[in-house]
Design a protein around this motif. Structure first.
Motif, PDB file in Angstrom:
ATOM      1  N   SER A 165       0.839  -1.200   0.000  1.00  0.00           N
ATOM      2  CA  SER A 165       0.000   0.000   0.000  1.00  0.00           C
ATOM      3  C   SER A 165       0.872   1.247   0.000  1.00  0.00           C
ATOM      4  O   SER A 165       1.981   1.245   0.539  1.00  0.00           O
ATOM      5  CB  SER A 165      -0.905   0.002   1.242  1.00  0.00           C
ATOM      6  N   VAL A 174      -1.074   6.351   3.168  1.00  0.00           N
ATOM      7  CA  VAL A 174      -2.278   7.122   2.871  1.00  0.00           C
ATOM      8  C   VAL A 174      -2.657   8.068   4.001  1.00  0.00           C
ATOM      9  O   VAL A 174      -2.964   9.241   3.780  1.00  0.00           O
ATOM     10  CB  VAL A 174      -3.462   6.173   2.564  1.00  0.00           C
ATOM     11  N   ASN A 175      -2.647   7.579   5.218  1.00  0.00           N
ATOM     12  CA  ASN A 175      -3.197   8.356   6.342  1.00  0.00           C
ATOM     13  C   ASN A 175      -2.286   9.479   6.826  1.00  0.00           C
ATOM     14  O   ASN A 175      -2.752  10.554   7.182  1.00  0.00           O
ATOM     15  CB  ASN A 175      -3.508   7.430   7.527  1.00  0.00           C
ATOM     16  N   TYR A 201     -11.519   3.539   7.331  1.00  0.00           N
ATOM     17  CA  TYR A 201     -11.506   3.263   5.898  1.00  0.00           C
ATOM     18  C   TYR A 201     -12.356   2.061   5.504  1.00  0.00           C
ATOM     19  O   TYR A 201     -12.684   1.864   4.330  1.00  0.00           O
ATOM     20  CB  TYR A 201     -10.076   3.118   5.372  1.00  0.00           C
ATOM     21  N   THR A 234     -11.496   3.915   0.931  1.00  0.00           N
ATOM     22  CA  THR A 234     -10.244   4.567   0.525  1.00  0.00           C
ATOM     23  C   THR A 234      -9.202   3.542   0.081  1.00  0.00           C
ATOM     24  O   THR A 234      -9.354   2.338   0.286  1.00  0.00           O
ATOM     25  CB  THR A 234      -9.632   5.406   1.674  1.00  0.00           C
ATOM     26  N   ASN A 281      -6.607   2.841   1.424  1.00  0.00           N
ATOM     27  CA  ASN A 281      -6.056   2.033   2.523  1.00  0.00           C
ATOM     28  C   ASN A 281      -6.420   0.571   2.298  1.00  0.00           C
ATOM     29  O   ASN A 281      -5.684  -0.328   2.699  1.00  0.00           O
ATOM     30  CB  ASN A 281      -6.620   2.487   3.871  1.00  0.00           C
ATOM     31  N   GLU A 282      -7.580   0.357   1.688  1.00  0.00           N
ATOM     32  CA  GLU A 282      -7.988  -0.997   1.303  1.00  0.00           C
ATOM     33  C   GLU A 282      -7.380  -1.262  -0.062  1.00  0.00           C
ATOM     34  O   GLU A 282      -7.987  -1.025  -1.106  1.00  0.00           O
ATOM     35  CB  GLU A 282      -9.516  -1.094   1.244  1.00  0.00           C
ATOM     36  N   SER A 296      -7.619   1.446  -6.069  1.00  0.00           N
ATOM     37  CA  SER A 296      -7.555   0.270  -5.194  1.00  0.00           C
ATOM     38  C   SER A 296      -7.712  -1.000  -6.011  1.00  0.00           C
ATOM     39  O   SER A 296      -8.373  -1.010  -7.061  1.00  0.00           O
ATOM     40  CB  SER A 296      -8.653   0.346  -4.133  1.00  0.00           C
TER      41      SER A 296
END
Length: 373
Positions: free
Chosen positions: A120, A123-124, A210, A277, A279-280, A304
């Protein structure tokens, strides 16, 4: 001839629960022809050095976590010792894990091949991300190969764009045995008591932002079919989500044992996967549900792999992001049309069986290892 050596560097490792951790374990377990060593953090103040089924695992003591980054004061020293003694042919680095990336960038020698497994983007942590962007570029430059879990993610990842030529698509694999349906009288009775014979919409996952569980709760108000919604798992948002819920047909199951997952998957009609999002990045539990003959309802998530795993109108239904009314409508559509639901259920199972089992992924990883060696 001695087996080639692979040093896996993961943030954590099972029994710690996490998607990246499960993927790391599945690769290690599926490739016994290599000598595997796992180096990771421990969710404890003590080191743990074990040998599990022939795999050496060093979990280094961790004192605290800041912005999702575990802090282990002697991490670099211990990793250097492992590299010197184990002498790996390949270092398989699972990211995101900024401090591990920094450490490897200072320790890697020219003869050892480096695989960066890009699970990934970061993101956060947008505020502190600029501090890591140069490090990302450095580790990706050093990498001999970059594993990316889906073509969707590769196409939309800004950090990966300059390095596309060294990227390989290596999807996540599922443990078929984990979700195998083994009848359990107690679990089956609990399911029947809760559902009262109604069709089950099932969700399983961590209760974090998320995952979009709040949108599933909102969608329930617009579902016309006579059904119940089972929400399995737990997390920092569990209590907040319970307070948000005003419906008597939503049930919070808490954490369910691996041995019970197959029963819930078998009893359900639809898998709800409302993540919102990047994140997945992939959705391992989504793939597990699809393998269990559950058509899935998902949101469109730009960049994603979720919408590559679940194919719209083939293995399930995809609706616009955060549109909980459309999510509800999709659930109604599948619950009311048994023929459509059964066709998508079969398509879902076949897609996972043909593309995303541990055996399939092990074959892909093994081919990439061989190319480097």
């Amino acid at each position: 001839m001695d087996p080639k050596k692979v040093l896996h560097i993961s943030k954590y490792f099972p029994p710690y629960k996490g998607g990246i951790e499960d993927i790391c374990k599945s690769i290690v377990d599926s490739l016994p022809e290599y000598k595997n060593f796992v180096f990771c953090y421990n969710d404890d103040l003590e080191d743990s050095h074990t040998n599990e089924n022939g795999i050496e695992i060093l979990r280094v003591s961790t004192y605290l976590t800041i912005f999702s980054q575990p802090i282990a004061p002697f991490y670099k020293y211990k990793l250097k010792k492992v590299i010197e003694s184990f002498q790996p042919d390949i270092i398989h680095l699972h990211l995101p894990n900024p401090y591990a990336a920094y450490t490897i960038s200072t320790l890697k020698d020219k003869k050892t091949k480096l695989i960066v497994h890009w699970h990934s983007d970061i993101v956060n942590q947008k505020l502190i991300y600029p501090l890591f962007s140069s490090l990302e570029k450095r580790i990706l430059t050093l990498a001999d190969c970059v594993f990316v879990t889906s073509p969707n993610y590769l196409e939309n990842s800004v950090p990966l764009k300059p390095f596309k030529e060294k990227c390989a698509i290596v999807p996540n694999g599922i443990y078929e045995s984990k979700i195998k349906y083994i009848p359990n009288d107690t679990t089956i009775k609990n399911i029947k008591d809760l559902s009262q014979g109604k069709k089950i919409v099932f969700f399983m996952g961590r209760h974090v932002a998320y995952k979009g569980i709040n949108y599933l709760i909102e969608a329930e108000r617009h579902i016309k079919s006579d059904c119940v919604i089972f929400i399995a798992g737990k997390g920092p948002l569990t209590e907040k989500l319970k307070k948000q819920n005003k419906s008597s047909r939503i049930f919070f199951l808490g954490e369910i044992a691996d041995s019970e997952i197959g029963c819930y998957m078998n009893a359900a009609k639809i898998f709800a996967f409302p993540s919102i999002t990047k994140n997945e990045a992939f959705g391992v539990v989504l793939a597990e549900a699809m393998y269990s003959y559950l058509p899935a309802i998902t949101f469109t998530i730009e960049g994603s792999g979720v919408n590559w795993v679940n194919l719209n109108n083939v293995t399930g239904i995809e609706v616009p992001n955060k549109d909980y009314k459309a999510f509800a409508k999709a659930i109604d559509k599948l619950l009311s049309d048994e023929e459509l639901r059964n066709q998508m259920a079969q398509n879902a199972h076949d897609r996972i069986e043909n593309n995303f089992t541990t055996k399939k992924i092990a074959e892909i990883v093994n081919e990439e290892y061989k190319k480097l060696l």
